[in-house]
Enzyme design. Structure first.
Site, PDB file in Angstrom:
ATOM      1  N   ASP A 148       0.812  37.093 -54.738  1.00  0.00           N
ATOM      2  CA  ASP A 148       1.596  36.363 -54.346  1.00  0.00           C
ATOM      3  C   ASP A 148       2.406  35.528 -55.315  1.00  0.00           C
ATOM      4  OD1 ASP A 148       3.229  34.962 -52.383  1.00  0.00           O
ATOM      5  OD2 ASP A 148       1.691  34.527 -51.112  1.00  0.00           O
ATOM      6  N   ASP A 208       9.722  35.338 -47.006  1.00  0.00           N
ATOM      7  CA  ASP A 208       8.548  35.736 -45.684  1.00  0.00           C
ATOM      8  C   ASP A 208       9.554  35.919 -44.355  1.00  0.00           C
ATOM      9  OD1 ASP A 208       6.659  35.393 -47.542  1.00  0.00           O
ATOM     10  OD2 ASP A 208       5.521  33.985 -46.315  1.00  0.00           O
TER      11      ASP A 208
END
Ligand SMILES: *[C@@H]1O[C@H](CO)[C@@H](O)[C@H](O)[C@H]1NC(C)=O
Ligand SMILES: *[C@@H]1O[C@H](CO)[C@@H](O)[C@H](O)[C@H]1NC(C)=O
Ligand SMILES: *[C@@H]1O[C@H](CO)[C@@H](O)[C@H](O)[C@H]1NC(C)=O
Length: 491
Positions: A148, A208
């Protein structure tokens, strides 16, 4: 049962397929499950192992869903020795145990960290600790790392800075000697679609996803149509299916075997979209060669959800050996808009290994639309303006949702008390089993379970007309009439 890993056939295919990062992994888009979309931080050994059992019991592992990926929140604080271990309450027997259990039933084990001082949920991040973290991952038998972008301490802003930051982990993984697929999650920042393939097997190209088909949200700020935000200042978190499709459209062609544009984990079955919207979401993710990571809680799955994600004719688009994304050949924004001023239609088209063409007519307008796709448009990628030789051929049209499993049969699988009765249902249906016949082999042999149902023919220079319901997609395989099965490995 222990399944052979995909490493062997992958290494063989190195010799004739252009590849991205070249570690022999992810030769087709990775498939599996990740806990984040449905369960976020609520992770545990029990969750991973009970989910892996569900993947087997529902027949999903045998359709190719072979990764179990643990997302954020598994960590205890970094120790004085510099290593991060698993939270003992959530993982009482440690990560190696989970990994061994998953491997023993044929799964690959996916893990999570962030190229930042903390992960997104504020656990210990891997930035400047890459070597020790990679060592742990290798010792635990990790096969796949979702990596991430939170708390990166300002080390972004140019492609070079981001590339360097992520490359440290790529190199650290390599140095362990264990072949671990790397999946970058840097939200499309710093033009990752131009450099991700040099160091990783997949790269997230947007903020996202959230469980909405088309609703715009302030948190998903990057508007590719907005000249005021050309650099995508805040990729954010609430990105709709339609937003992601529009964002990837200009660089959908970047994916090649071994390196894929990641459109983010699936929302199918989460409850925020209609059945038709979920079907469109799933089929487009497959045709655009995104990794296919289920994001729903498999312990509470509906028959409708199961019969979307277990459709082998759609999955075969994802796992097609040609390994190139469909691209958008038409977009029409002059259609009725909804209350958010959203409304458009798309045609996506892509070449498949055997010379077939996947064609998707997406209706994201605010009403049903009569859509047309001409051969001239469909074969634009092989030559614009009707110059592609395919335009002069006749094409049979196969509907890839026609053989969707019935609710009753999907319910019977969900209700089956044991493996034997579940296998019986699948056997009676003659359902596809990719552990028995790989998609590559099934496609080569013309296994009809991968080809849907014939619904018509398009004559030379003709077009396909069809009514597409509001917020749905028609998904077809065009097959050349009397066509020779060509090999289409060229870039
Ligand atoms: C967390 O997961 C456990 C079992 O895995 C479940 O019983 C519990 O309800 C979940 N809690 C939340 C808040 O989702
Ligand atoms: C699929 O095939 C494999 C290999 O033959 C077998 O072990 C497995 O039980 C089959 N899966 C199902 C769901 O029947
Ligand atoms: C766009 O869609 C509208 C409504 O269906 C149609 O009238 C128009 O001709 C389409 N435009 C193009 C360029 O296809």
């Amino acid at each position: 049962m222990v399944r052979s890993s995909s490493v062997v056939p992958a290494a063989v295919s190195l010799f004739h397929v252009a590849q991205a990062v070249g570690n022999g992994l992810a030769i087709t888009p990775p498939m599996g499950w990740n806990n984040w979309n449905s369960l976020a931080c609520n992770v545990s050994e029990d969750l991973l192992l009970s989910t892996s059992k569900k993947l087997i019991d529902l027949g999903l592992q045998d359709l190719g869903y072979d990764h179990v990926v643990l997302d954020d929140c598994w960590q205890s604080p970094r120790g004085d020795d510099g290593y991060v271990n698993a939270d003992k309450e959530k993982f009482p027997r440690g990560m190696k145990h989970v990994s061994d259990e998953l491997h023993s039933v044929g799964f690959k084990f996916g893990m999570y960290s962030s190229a930042g001082e903390m992960t997104c949920a504020r656990f210990a991040g891997s930035l400047d600790h890459e070597t020790k973290d990679a060592e742990n991952f290798a010792n635990w038998g990790v096969d796949f790392l979702k990596y991430d972008n939170c708390f990166h301490m300002g080390r972004m802003g140019t492609p070079q800075i981001s590339f360097n930051r992520f490359k440290v982990m790529a190199d650290a993984l390599k140095a362990t000697g264990r072949n671990i697929a790397l999946s970058l999650c840097n939200w499309g920042e710093d033009y990752v679609h131009t450099w991700g393939m040099s160091i990783a097997n997949a790269w997230r190209m947007s903020g996202d996803i959230y469980d909405s088909f088309s609703r715009p949200d302030a948190l998903c700020a990057c508007d590719t149509n907005n000249p005021a935000d050309p650099f995508c200042i805040a990729p954010g978190t609430h990105c709709s299916v339609l937003f992601i499709l529009n964002k990837v459209a200009p660089f959908a062609d970047r994916s090649i075997p071994g390196g894929w544009s990641d459109l983010d984990m699936l929302e199918v079955g989460q409850g925020g979209m209609t059945d038709e919207e979920y079907k469109a979401h799933f089929a487009l993710w497959a045709a655009l060669k995104s990794p296919l990571m289920l994001g729903n809680d498999l312990r509470i799955m509906s028959p409708q959800t199961l019969s979307i994600v277990n459709n082998p004719a759609i999955i075969a688009l994802s796992q097609d050996p040609h390994g190139r994304s469909a691209t958008r050949v038409a977009r029409n924004t002059s259609v009725p808009k909804d209350e958010y001023d959203i409304g458009e239609t798309h045609i996506w088209s892509g070449k498949l290994k055997n010379g077939d063409q996947v064609v998707i007519l997406l209706n994201a307008a605010n009403e049903d639309v009569e859509m047309s796709a001409s051969l001239k448009e469909i074969f634009t990628p092989s030559g614009p303006g009707g110059s592609a030789p395919q335009v002069k051929e006749s094409w049979e049209v196969f509907d890839l949702w026609a053989d969707r499993m019935s609710d009753a049969n999907a319910q019977a699988i969900l209700d089956a008390e044991d493996q034997a009765s579940r296998s019986e249902v699948l056997k009676k249906l003659n359902w596809y089993n990719a552990s028995e016949v790989s998609y590559k082999e099934g496609l080569e042999k013309g296994d009809e379970r991968l080809f849907g149902k014939k619904v018509g023919v398009v004559e030379p220079r003709g077009q396909w007309d069809v009514l597409v319901e509001r917020h749905s997609a028609k998904v077809y395989r065009f097959r050349q009439v009397n066509g020779e099965a060509g090999d289409h490995d060229e870039l």
